[in-house]
Design a protein around this motif. Structure first.
Motif, PDB file in Angstrom:
ATOM      1  N   ALA A   1     -10.135  39.269  38.152  1.00  0.00           N
ATOM      2  CA  ALA A   1     -10.055  37.893  38.956  1.00  0.00           C
ATOM      3  C   ALA A   1      -9.642  36.553  37.836  1.00  0.00           C
ATOM      4  CB  ALA A   1     -11.443  37.083  39.249  1.00  0.00           C
TER       5      ALA A   1
ATOM      6  N   SER B   1     -23.516  38.689  34.654  1.00  0.00           N
ATOM      7  CA  SER B   1     -22.829  39.863  34.997  1.00  0.00           C
ATOM      8  C   SER B   1     -21.905  39.949  36.056  1.00  0.00           C
ATOM      9  CB  SER B   1     -23.840  40.825  35.081  1.00  0.00           C
ATOM     10  OG  SER B   1     -24.593  40.938  36.155  1.00  0.00           O
ATOM     11  N   LEU B   2     -22.234  38.716  36.963  1.00  0.00           N
ATOM     12  CA  LEU B   2     -21.433  38.522  38.131  1.00  0.00           C
ATOM     13  C   LEU B   2     -20.061  38.225  37.426  1.00  0.00           C
ATOM     14  CD1 LEU B   2     -21.731  39.170  41.018  1.00  0.00           C
ATOM     15  CD2 LEU B   2     -22.692  36.786  41.095  1.00  0.00           C
TER      16      LEU B   2
ATOM     17  N   GLU C   1     -18.814  38.372  34.609  1.00  0.00           N
ATOM     18  CA  GLU C   1     -18.167  39.741  33.887  1.00  0.00           C
ATOM     19  C   GLU C   1     -17.673  40.652  34.781  1.00  0.00           C
ATOM     20  OE1 GLU C   1     -21.064  41.483  31.490  1.00  0.00           O
ATOM     21  OE2 GLU C   1     -20.453  40.690  29.509  1.00  0.00           O
ATOM     22  N   MET C   2     -18.117  40.809  35.908  1.00  0.00           N
ATOM     23  CA  MET C   2     -17.843  41.495  36.970  1.00  0.00           C
ATOM     24  C   MET C   2     -16.394  40.920  37.492  1.00  0.00           C
ATOM     25  SD  MET C   2     -17.184  41.991  40.501  1.00  0.00           S
ATOM     26  CE  MET C   2     -18.022  40.737  41.251  1.00  0.00           C
ATOM     27  N   ALA C   3     -16.412  39.751  37.923  1.00  0.00           N
ATOM     28  CA  ALA C   3     -15.164  39.097  38.501  1.00  0.00           C
ATOM     29  C   ALA C   3     -14.001  39.213  37.404  1.00  0.00           C
ATOM     30  CB  ALA C   3     -15.474  37.547  38.614  1.00  0.00           C
ATOM     31  N   HIS C   4     -14.413  39.041  36.074  1.00  0.00           N
ATOM     32  CA  HIS C   4     -13.437  39.263  35.265  1.00  0.00           C
ATOM     33  C   HIS C   4     -12.965  40.570  34.919  1.00  0.00           C
ATOM     34  CE1 HIS C   4     -11.170  37.729  31.701  1.00  0.00           C
ATOM     35  NE2 HIS C   4     -12.083  38.181  30.768  1.00  0.00           N
ATOM     36  N   SER C   5     -13.825  41.439  35.052  1.00  0.00           N
ATOM     37  CA  SER C   5     -13.297  42.820  34.732  1.00  0.00           C
ATOM     38  C   SER C   5     -12.588  43.517  35.896  1.00  0.00           C
ATOM     39  CB  SER C   5     -14.555  43.962  34.633  1.00  0.00           C
ATOM     40  OG  SER C   5     -15.161  44.235  35.715  1.00  0.00           O
ATOM     41  N   PHE C   6     -12.740  42.929  37.111  1.00  0.00           N
ATOM     42  CA  PHE C   6     -12.081  43.464  38.273  1.00  0.00           C
ATOM     43  C   PHE C   6     -10.795  42.454  38.468  1.00  0.00           C
ATOM     44  CE2 PHE C   6     -15.958  45.741  39.540  1.00  0.00           C
ATOM     45  CZ  PHE C   6     -15.364  46.958  39.624  1.00  0.00           C
TER      46      PHE C   6
ATOM     47  N   ILE D   1     -16.655  33.087  42.832  1.00  0.00           N
ATOM     48  CA  ILE D   1     -17.817  33.174  42.410  1.00  0.00           C
ATOM     49  C   ILE D   1     -18.542  31.932  42.005  1.00  0.00           C
ATOM     50  CG2 ILE D   1     -19.223  34.419  40.300  1.00  0.00           C
ATOM     51  CD1 ILE D   1     -17.405  36.385  42.197  1.00  0.00           C
TER      52      ILE D   1
END
Ligand SMILES: Nc1ncnc2c1ncn2[C@@H]1O[C@H](COP(=O)(O)OP(=O)(O)OP(=O)(O)O)[C@@H](O)[C@H]1O
Ligand SMILES: [Mg+2]
Lengths: 251, 265
Positions: free
Chosen positions: A157, A147-148, A150-155, A166
């Protein structure tokens, strides 16, 4: 350590062995073991000499350059293997093979190719240090919470940002553990390399002291090396503990 | 025996931010997670995706977020077809997805930093959004120093400060204790009322869905399809506590329970 209900510091056992060494040395059981006190006296005498200092310098140089190469190649390779199945398939068998192989046997091969000099010693350091660094960096990347990522991708990066912001950080506890273990192996690497090449640094000193039966000199050099290796390993362990808090808090 | 209470039927959507059209998702060529999903998400409202475990709620949300590709069909956000994540959408993760090595403020500014905003500016915005979720004073703490509830507030602040049109939340309160969860639900209502944003909210709690949602999309289990769309007619302007005693709230919870029961064996 607890003896008879009292806490005895670890240094106490070291002290006990030192006393034992002194006694055996004073009894002159064997010429191979001079008393500790005379070794320590010798230490103050020969450490400042030019030949000892240059041996130390040459050793430190090979050691540092070798480690830098091992880290600079090992960490990215490990991260790559952790992320790409193809890279993993390609390299993992070799990494595992070299990790458990008796690497000392390979040093003469390096010697034949690169000659009797610093290059051979640096490569020996790399050979000893790199595999565990690769393997730990790989393990670190594989333990990243999806999920980290995914987090980077969705914001928003991009690949480079995901790597530097990351992956590298998330894998840092394992990377540091790998570097610590690698550096400890590199100490073996640099000494084994020098002993086999035997005209550089401590290898040359050991050869000199050994052939002339200068046992006090011999033990002095060993003590210095052991102490340096110990300090090195402890300071890396300290660094590692500083990032451990978040290794535990990862999902 | 009492017949289940009739659900308030959905009104046609006039202004939708997110449009999902004939969406299919098949995992690994075999697992059909979603089948023919067509649904609209009205602007400025909170829409919940509700359904039993494994019905594809997370899958649908991630496809809308652009984190997963659809197998067929399309998603449009503000009229544009989605092919990946975009600045008009922000995500709040179930497990918070905070960077443990970074302070609260660094975590919150992540999205703005990726957009290349200058440090002073992004920290200014982040401070406001941290205060907005009630974490003022915690800017320099680290995630492991915070409780689960506070960590999710950080996740929320991060999603709010990129100023996206759509905020997506995947079971955001499921890892938070019951008291905090209730408080969160109340604060979410205030947030929806104050921010001009569209919220898409995944939950498997019927009560939670009815409490916070303007619109509830009920999904059936595998393959996930739309079973029903419900718009609970609850006035949320007054006391947030009173909603839980509102007759429409209680009736809607009952009705959804009847409707979901048919899927359980
Ligand atoms: N990466 C994957 N590969 C294969 N199957 C998957 C994958 N991810 C999800 N699935 C399957 O797709 C279905 C829908 O999963 P999804 O996670 O969207 O459900 P959910 O409604 O979010 O469930 P929950 O309430 O448990 O979170 C499940 O049956 C799941 O097993
Ligand atoms: Mg889910």
């Amino acid at each position: 350590m607890i003896v008879f209900g009292r806490r005895i510091p670890m240094v106490a056992s070291l002290l006990l062995w030192a006393i034992l060494w002194e006694i055996i040395g004073q009894l002159q059981v064997t010429i191979l073991l001079p008393p500790l006190s005379s070794v320590v006296m010798r230490l103050f005498e020969i450490v400042p000499t030019a030949s000892f200092m240059s041996a130390l310098g040459v050793t430190a140089y090979a050691f540092i350059v070798g480690n830098v190469i091992a880290i600079a190649v090992g960490v990215p390779l490990g991260i790559l293997m952790g992320r790409s199945v193809i890279a993993d398939r390609l390299f993992l068998p070799w990494v595992n093979l070299f990790l458990s192989a008796p690497l000392t046997a390979l040093v003469p091969v390096i010697m034949v190719i690169f000659g009797l000099g610093q290059t051979t010693i640096i490569l020996t350091v790399v050979l000893f240090a790199i595999w565990i660094i690769v393997l730990d960096a790989r393990a670190g990347v594989r333990s990243i919470s999806p999920s980290l990522v995914e987090m980077a991708h969705s914001f928003g990066a991009n690949r480079l940002q995901a790597f530097t912001r990351i992956y590298l950080w998330a894998a840092l506890p394992e990377i540091l553990a790998g570097i610590r273990l690698g550096v400890i192996r590199a100490v073996k690497g640099v000494i084994i390399g020098q002993l086999l090449v035997s005209i550089v640094g401590f290898g040359a000193l050991f050869k000199l002291y050994g052939s002339r039966f200068l046992m006090e000199h011999f033990w002095t050099a060993l003590l210095v090396l052991f102490a340096l290796a110990f300090i090195l390993a402890e300071s890396l362990a300290w660094l590692e503990r500083r990032v451990d808090f978040y290794a535990a808090s990862r999902g | 025996m009492n017949a289940p209470i009739a659900l308030t039927a959905a009104r046609p959507v006039t202004d939708s931010v997110v449009e999902v059209r004939n969406l299919d998702k098949i995992y690994a060529g075999t697992v059909q997670a979603l089948k023919d999903i067509t649904v609209d998400f009205p602007r400025g409202q909170l829409t919940s995706l509700l359904g039993p475990s494994g019905c594809g709620k997370t899958t649908l949300l991630k496809i809308i977020a652009g984190l997963l590709p659809a197998s067929a069909g399309e998603v449009r956000v503000n009229g544009k077809v989605v092919s990946g994540p975009g600045p008009e959408r922000a995500f709040v993760f179930q497990d918070f997805a905070l960077m443990p090595w970074a302070s609260v403020i660094k975590n919150v500014t992540f999205g703005l930093e990726m957009r290349g905003m200058a440090k002073a500016e992004r920290e200014e915005i982040a401070r406001r959004s941290i205060a907005r979720v009630g974490l003022a004073g915690f800017e320099n703490r680290y995630p492991h120093e915070l409780s689960g509830g506070m960590r999710q507030r950080v996740g929320l602040a991060r999603a709010l400060c990129v100023d996206a049109d759509v905020v997506m939340m995947d079971e955001p309160f499921s890892a938070v204790d019951e008291q905090n969860r209730r408080k969160f639900q109340e604060e979410l209502l205030t947030l929806v009322a104050q921010e001009k944003k569209t919220f898409i909210f995944v939950t498997h709690s019927i009560e939670e869905a009815v409490y916070v949602s303007d619109r509830i999309v009920l999904l059936s289990p595998r393959p996930g399809r739309i079973a029903e769309i419900i718009e609970p007619d609850i006035n949320r302007d007054g006391d947030t506590e009173a909603i839980r005693r509102h007759p429409v709230y209680l009736d809607t919870v009952d009705a959804i329970w009847y409707s979901l029961k048919t899927y359980l064996d």
